[in-house]
Scaffold this motif. Sequence first.
Motif, mmCIF file in Angstrom:
data_model
loop_
_atom_site.group_PDB
_atom_site.id
_atom_site.type_symbol
_atom_site.label_atom_id
_atom_site.label_comp_id
_atom_site.label_asym_id
_atom_site.label_seq_id
_atom_site.Cartn_x
_atom_site.Cartn_y
_atom_site.Cartn_z
ATOM 1 N N ARG A 69 -103.799 -11.601 -2.467
ATOM 2 C CA ARG A 69 -103.871 -10.961 -3.678
ATOM 3 C C ARG A 69 -103.188 -9.581 -4.045
ATOM 4 O O ARG A 69 -102.877 -9.029 -5.085
ATOM 5 C CB ARG A 69 -105.383 -10.839 -3.911
ATOM 6 C CG ARG A 69 -106.423 -12.035 -3.822
ATOM 7 C CD ARG A 69 -107.745 -11.845 -3.973
ATOM 8 N NE ARG A 69 -108.087 -11.217 -2.546
ATOM 9 C CZ ARG A 69 -109.463 -11.077 -2.413
ATOM 10 N NH1 ARG A 69 -110.291 -11.258 -3.269
ATOM 11 N NH2 ARG A 69 -109.638 -10.448 -1.081
ATOM 12 N N SER A 111 -102.893 -11.021 -15.080
ATOM 13 C CA SER A 111 -102.769 -11.583 -13.751
ATOM 14 C C SER A 111 -102.920 -10.342 -12.471
ATOM 15 O O SER A 111 -103.768 -10.591 -11.552
ATOM 16 C CB SER A 111 -101.612 -12.524 -13.320
ATOM 17 O OG SER A 111 -101.635 -12.939 -12.117
ATOM 18 N N ARG A 115 -105.994 -10.157 -9.886
ATOM 19 C CA ARG A 115 -106.037 -10.328 -8.325
ATOM 20 C C ARG A 115 -106.595 -9.000 -7.735
ATOM 21 O O ARG A 115 -107.269 -8.961 -6.744
ATOM 22 C CB ARG A 115 -104.716 -10.493 -7.981
ATOM 23 C CG ARG A 115 -103.904 -11.524 -8.277
ATOM 24 C CD ARG A 115 -102.704 -11.837 -7.718
ATOM 25 N NE ARG A 115 -101.515 -11.206 -8.161
ATOM 26 C CZ ARG A 115 -100.672 -10.302 -7.697
ATOM 27 N NH1 ARG A 115 -100.994 -9.713 -6.514
ATOM 28 N NH2 ARG A 115 -99.726 -9.604 -8.258
ATOM 29 N N SER A 116 -106.247 -7.676 -8.414
ATOM 30 C CA SER A 116 -106.576 -6.379 -7.842
ATOM 31 C C SER A 116 -108.161 -6.439 -8.000
ATOM 32 O O SER A 116 -108.857 -5.970 -7.014
ATOM 33 C CB SER A 116 -105.993 -5.496 -8.806
ATOM 34 O OG SER A 116 -104.569 -5.256 -8.586
ATOM 35 N N SER A 118 -110.461 -8.784 -7.954
ATOM 36 C CA SER A 118 -111.089 -9.534 -7.041
ATOM 37 C C SER A 118 -110.914 -8.943 -5.617
ATOM 38 O O SER A 118 -112.004 -8.973 -4.976
ATOM 39 C CB SER A 118 -110.329 -10.905 -7.200
ATOM 40 O OG SER A 118 -110.523 -11.897 -6.059
#
Length: 170
Positions: A69, A111, A115-116, A118
């Motif tokens: 990620r 996106s 990702r960050s 999460s």
Amino acid sequence: MKVWITRHGQTDLNKKQLMQGVYDEPLNETGIAQAEETRKKIGDMKFDAVYCSPLKRGVSEEELIVDPRIIEVNFGKYEKKSYKKLGPFMTLYWMLPEIIPAPKTVEPVSSMVKRSRSFIEDLKKEDYENVLVVCHGGIIRALCGVLENRRNGIKWRPRPQNCEIRKYEL
């Protein structure tokens, strides 16, 4: 929990001012020296965990937790292109991602933020005192935006420098 975020050291593509997203380029001699100098600046700090991107330039010799990620932004067809020859759409996007949408083939900000977010949410579940995150200039902008609770999820400026350390408290 203290979160220390750092960008990898210089690569030959950085030196040549070429876009470097998911292309897996190792550190050059300057980058290795920058990483060693950063390690000295950190001193005797003991990290409970060290997270890194799966790309070679984000990896050190410590015990690592590789997390996809925090890989760099995918620049699609702009990988390895000169900063000065990106064309108007990519240049404008990279300058003003808050306003300009990502060109086709380029990973959008949404996106990066997803990702960050999460990654940070999972990190919060751990019982760490100090964590080091070694990653890349683009994704650092989203990680910092999430950590600072920015409305748009990014902290685009100032641009992260090679081996710069940013510290946060969760």
